[in-house]
Design a protein around this motif. Structure first.
Motif, PDB file in Angstrom:
ATOM      1  N   ASP A 199      -7.130   6.161  18.085  1.00 46.64           N
ATOM      2  CA  ASP A 199      -8.249   7.096  18.173  1.00 46.64           C
ATOM      3  C   ASP A 199      -9.544   6.281  18.226  1.00 46.64           C
ATOM      4  N   ALA A 200     -10.142   6.230  19.402  1.00 43.52           N
ATOM      5  CA  ALA A 200     -11.339   5.399  19.593  1.00 43.52           C
ATOM      6  C   ALA A 200     -12.517   5.877  18.749  1.00 43.52           C
ATOM      7  N   SER A 201     -12.468   7.125  18.297  1.00 47.52           N
ATOM      8  CA  SER A 201     -13.593   7.601  17.488  1.00 47.52           C
ATOM      9  C   SER A 201     -13.505   7.077  16.048  1.00 47.52           C
ATOM     10  N   ARG A 202     -12.323   6.622  15.652  1.00 44.97           N
ATOM     11  CA  ARG A 202     -12.155   6.133  14.273  1.00 44.97           C
ATOM     12  C   ARG A 202     -12.398   4.649  14.143  1.00 44.97           C
ATOM     13  N   SER A 203     -12.011   3.884  15.160  1.00 44.17           N
ATOM     14  CA  SER A 203     -12.193   2.437  15.042  1.00 44.17           C
ATOM     15  C   SER A 203     -12.081   1.789  16.419  1.00 44.17           C
ATOM     16  N   SER A 204     -12.605   0.582  16.497  1.00 44.99           N
ATOM     17  CA  SER A 204     -12.418  -0.219  17.706  1.00 44.99           C
ATOM     18  C   SER A 204     -10.953  -0.648  17.771  1.00 44.99           C
ATOM     19  N   VAL A 205     -10.548  -1.118  18.927  1.00 43.09           N
ATOM     20  CA  VAL A 205      -9.165  -1.581  19.076  1.00 43.09           C
ATOM     21  C   VAL A 205      -8.899  -2.756  18.136  1.00 43.09           C
ATOM     22  N   SER A 206      -9.865  -3.677  18.053  1.00 39.88           N
ATOM     23  CA  SER A 206      -9.631  -4.855  17.212  1.00 39.88           C
ATOM     24  C   SER A 206      -9.449  -4.451  15.749  1.00 39.88           C
ATOM     25  N   THR A 207     -10.260  -3.501  15.295  1.00 35.78           N
ATOM     26  CA  THR A 207     -10.121  -3.056  13.898  1.00 35.78           C
ATOM     27  C   THR A 207      -8.796  -2.316  13.712  1.00 35.78           C
ATOM     28  N   TRP A 208      -8.415  -1.538  14.695  1.00 34.56           N
ATOM     29  CA  TRP A 208      -7.126  -0.832  14.608  1.00 34.56           C
ATOM     30  C   TRP A 208      -5.983  -1.852  14.481  1.00 34.56           C
ATOM     31  N   LEU A 209      -6.041  -2.898  15.287  1.00 33.89           N
ATOM     32  CA  LEU A 209      -5.001  -3.927  15.219  1.00 33.89           C
ATOM     33  C   LEU A 209      -5.019  -4.640  13.863  1.00 33.89           C
TER      34      LEU A 209
ATOM     35  N   GLN B 160     -21.612  -3.016  18.103  1.00 30.95           N
ATOM     36  CA  GLN B 160     -20.903  -3.314  19.352  1.00 30.95           C
ATOM     37  C   GLN B 160     -19.470  -2.802  19.331  1.00 30.95           C
ATOM     38  N   LEU B 161     -18.925  -2.667  18.139  1.00 31.78           N
ATOM     39  CA  LEU B 161     -17.533  -2.203  18.032  1.00 31.78           C
ATOM     40  C   LEU B 161     -17.441  -0.681  18.077  1.00 31.78           C
ATOM     41  N   ARG B 162     -18.550  -0.021  17.855  1.00 34.90           N
ATOM     42  CA  ARG B 162     -18.511   1.456  17.779  1.00 34.90           C
ATOM     43  C   ARG B 162     -18.624   2.113  19.129  1.00 34.90           C
TER      44      ARG B 162
ATOM     45  N   SER C 268     -19.371  -5.950  24.895  1.00 30.97           N
ATOM     46  CA  SER C 268     -19.109  -4.560  25.286  1.00 30.97           C
ATOM     47  C   SER C 268     -17.968  -4.503  26.288  1.00 30.97           C
ATOM     48  N   GLU C 269     -17.960  -5.471  27.194  1.00 24.28           N
ATOM     49  CA  GLU C 269     -16.878  -5.488  28.181  1.00 24.28           C
ATOM     50  C   GLU C 269     -15.532  -5.747  27.502  1.00 24.28           C
ATOM     51  N   GLN C 270     -15.569  -6.568  26.486  1.00 20.49           N
ATOM     52  CA  GLN C 270     -14.317  -6.806  25.754  1.00 20.49           C
ATOM     53  C   GLN C 270     -13.800  -5.512  25.145  1.00 20.49           C
ATOM     54  N   GLN C 271     -14.723  -4.728  24.564  1.00 24.60           N
ATOM     55  CA  GLN C 271     -14.290  -3.457  23.967  1.00 24.60           C
ATOM     56  C   GLN C 271     -13.664  -2.570  25.045  1.00 24.60           C
TER      57      GLN C 271
ATOM     58  N   GLY D 246      -5.440  15.694   7.357  1.00 18.51           N
ATOM     59  CA  GLY D 246      -6.469  16.621   6.893  1.00 18.51           C
ATOM     60  C   GLY D 246      -7.880  16.113   7.061  1.00 18.51           C
ATOM     61  N   GLU D 247      -8.042  14.887   7.583  1.00 20.96           N
ATOM     62  CA  GLU D 247      -9.397  14.369   7.765  1.00 20.96           C
ATOM     63  C   GLU D 247     -10.097  15.168   8.863  1.00 20.96           C
ATOM     64  N   ALA D 248     -11.244  15.661   8.517  1.00 18.03           N
ATOM     65  CA  ALA D 248     -11.980  16.459   9.504  1.00 18.03           C
ATOM     66  C   ALA D 248     -13.130  15.614  10.048  1.00 18.03           C
ATOM     67  N   GLY D 249     -13.075  15.319  11.326  1.00 19.34           N
ATOM     68  CA  GLY D 249     -14.154  14.553  11.932  1.00 19.34           C
ATOM     69  C   GLY D 249     -14.197  13.114  11.429  1.00 19.34           C
ATOM     70  N   VAL D 250     -15.135  12.363  11.942  1.00 28.19           N
ATOM     71  CA  VAL D 250     -15.260  10.976  11.536  1.00 28.19           C
ATOM     72  C   VAL D 250     -16.667  10.740  11.020  1.00 28.19           C
ATOM     73  N   ASP D 251     -16.747  10.349   9.758  1.00 32.55           N
ATOM     74  CA  ASP D 251     -18.025  10.042   9.147  1.00 32.55           C
ATOM     75  C   ASP D 251     -18.528   8.710   9.719  1.00 32.55           C
ATOM     76  N   PRO D 252     -19.724   8.700  10.341  1.00 32.76           N
ATOM     77  CA  PRO D 252     -20.202   7.460  10.977  1.00 32.76           C
ATOM     78  C   PRO D 252     -20.290   6.289  10.006  1.00 32.76           C
ATOM     79  N   GLU D 253     -20.684   6.561   8.778  1.00 34.46           N
ATOM     80  CA  GLU D 253     -20.809   5.462   7.830  1.00 34.46           C
ATOM     81  C   GLU D 253     -19.426   4.931   7.443  1.00 34.46           C
ATOM     82  N   ALA D 254     -18.475   5.860   7.300  1.00 34.86           N
ATOM     83  CA  ALA D 254     -17.104   5.417   7.007  1.00 34.86           C
ATOM     84  C   ALA D 254     -16.569   4.584   8.161  1.00 34.86           C
ATOM     85  N   ARG D 255     -16.886   5.009   9.366  1.00 34.96           N
ATOM     86  CA  ARG D 255     -16.466   4.256  10.558  1.00 34.96           C
ATOM     87  C   ARG D 255     -17.062   2.839  10.519  1.00 34.96           C
ATOM     88  N   ALA D 256     -18.369   2.778  10.183  1.00 33.80           N
ATOM     89  CA  ALA D 256     -19.042   1.474  10.148  1.00 33.80           C
ATOM     90  C   ALA D 256     -18.405   0.561   9.100  1.00 33.80           C
TER      91      ALA D 256
END
Lengths: 195, 280
Positions: free
Chosen positions: A72-82, A193-195, A7-10, B31-41
């Protein structure tokens, strides 16, 4: 304790991105030191050529430097973004080089263990994650692993995989779904842990 | 009807996952609206895939070029963190926000290691005192005297290192999920100026005929062979001390080799260093 360290790494990764946004070169240097080995392995796997992989690696980190504000932290972790930045650039280069065929073949036949080397492991947590990934991937049936690798490392669409392998498109999709589902379950702890 | 519905749902799910894999991108599609948690996973699952690859070190030139391009000339020349602790220590860029929790975690880890080391430390002190008493009370001569004095000097030096500010302690533990020697442990202490180190190992299995344990310093550019040693009896403790460490050290490991003089690791990895603890 390990969970806390992860978690600290994130959190530290996110702080480095914030540092890059305000143009602190040392933040980019730190991020590079953390992830260059992983991303170099990824670019090398996609492109097969170390010189091409190094160029992609440099381009990827330049993109991070220039576009850190778009993270955008809501879309992916930094590592996944990289990982996704590097993968996108590597696949773009792959397509430009017109070597899709060569890599698809490699994806079918390559034994991941041929890469095995203890060199450059940056930290024990990464090493643990690597062994877990290796183990989980090795549990997948070969045909599911094949379509996943062709899609991820070869950048091939499901239709291209079907055409290349002669497998019906529906079967390709089913195999991809099954592989992702299994990994999603097996790696639930890492994903959380990445979310 | 249920079967039909199940098939339809499955087909939809297949299409969704196939689309997600095909469109994996670092940026959100327009155009993506919001983030689907499963898609994120699932995106995170994809992001984890490269961890299965063996890490590869790019040439140092890539880092230099990159940092020169972003105006970080000073950073370009900065040495890559020497030991695996790069992640465990608060980086300058991580900022003050993480300094306190990180310090707390490090303090806990340090307390554990120091506590463990303190037991060893006390033992070492007792050995030194006993040696000093023996030297004073007996009339050792020749080789015995030299050996006793050397042992005394070695113990004193180790104790000094263990109390030296800036010294680093690494615990080496069995490697992998199913380690070949699960009971084995070792501790490596590196002097603050990195000029010398000592390693103490215990519960290492005795070596078969012709085989030996070998220490490896894994650097940015490859594995640098260190000393090799044999363990001949059960539950024997070993101690090795040497001078100098290679540049760009990433981690330390111990393998069991058929050829103790090999230049690259060939045998199974027995122990591997965890993050170092720096004594404050």
């Amino acid at each position: 304790v390990k969970s806390r360290e992860k978690s600290e790494q994130q959190a530290e990764d996110a702080a480095l991105i914030e540092g890059i946004v305000v143009r602190r070169a040392e933040a980019l240097a730190d991020l590079y030191d953390r992830y260059s080995h992983l991303l170099m392995a990824l670019a090398s796997r996609v492109l097969g050529d170390p010189a091409d992989a190094e160029e992609v690696l440099q381009e990827a980190f330049l993109q991070v430097w220039n576009q850190a504000g778009r993270y955008d932290a809501s879309r992916s972790s930094v590592s996944t973004w990289l990982v996704l930045i590097t993968r996108s650039r590597a696949i773009d280069r792959l397509r430009n080089l017109r070597v899709v065929q060569r890599t698809a073949t490699a994806a079918q036949h390559e034994n991941p263990e041929t890469h095995a080397s203890p060199r450059g492991v940056q930290n024990v947590l990464n090493a643990e994650r690597r062994f877990r990934l290796e183990e989980e991937l090795s549990k997948l049936p070969a045909e599911q692993r094949q379509v996943l690798e062709m899609a991820f490392y070869g950048g091939m669409t499901q239709s291209e995989i079907a055409a290349h392998t002669g497998i019906p498109l529906g079967t390709v999709k089913t195999r991809t779904l099954l592989a992702m589902r299994k990994l999603r379950t097996a790696l639930a702890e890492d994903v959380d842990q990445l979310r | 009807v249920n079967e039909q519905e199940r098939k339809e749902r499955e087909a939809l799910e297949e299409g969704r996952v196939a689309k997600l894999i095909e469109e994996l991108s670092p940026d959100a599609p327009s155009g993506e609206a919001g983030v689907d948690p499963e898609a994120r996973a699932l995106r995170e699952v994809a992001g984890l895939l490269p961890y299965a690859l063996a890490p590869r070190a790019p040439s140092a030139e890539v880092r230099r070029r990159l940092l020169a391009q972003v105006g970080g000339a000073g950073e370009a020349d900065r040495a890559v963190p020497a030991l695996v602790g790069a992640r465990g220590e608060p980086s300058a860029a991580a900022g003050f926000r993480w300094a306190l929790p990180l310090a707390a975690v490090l303090a806990l880890a340090l307390a554990g290691v120091v506590g463990w080391q303190e037991l060893r430390h006390g033992e070492q002190r007792r050995v030194i005192a006993e040696l000093e008493r023996n030297l004073g009370a007996t009339s050792l001569e020749g080789a015995e005297l030299v050996e006793a004095r050397a042992l005394l000097a070695r113990r004193s030096e180790q104790v000094a290192m263990l109390t030296e500010r800036g010294a680093e302690i690494c615990l080496l533990e069995p490697y992998g999920e199913r380690p070949q020697f699960p009971r084995a442990r070792a501790t490596m202490v590196v002097a603050a100026d990195r000029s010398h180190w000592f390693l103490r190992g215990e519960r290492l299995d005795p070596c078969d005929q012709g085989r030996a344990y070998k220490i490896w310093f894994e650097t940015e550019t490859g594995s640098v062979p260190g000393p090799s040693f044999r363990v001949d009896g059960p539950d024997a403790e070993i101690e090795i001390a040497a001078e100098g460490l290679p540049e760009g050290l990433v981690t330390i490991s111990i393998t069991l080799e058929h050829d103790p003089d090999c230049e690259t690791p060939e045998g199974p990895q027995v122990l591997r260093a965890g993050p170092p603890i720096r004594l404050l």
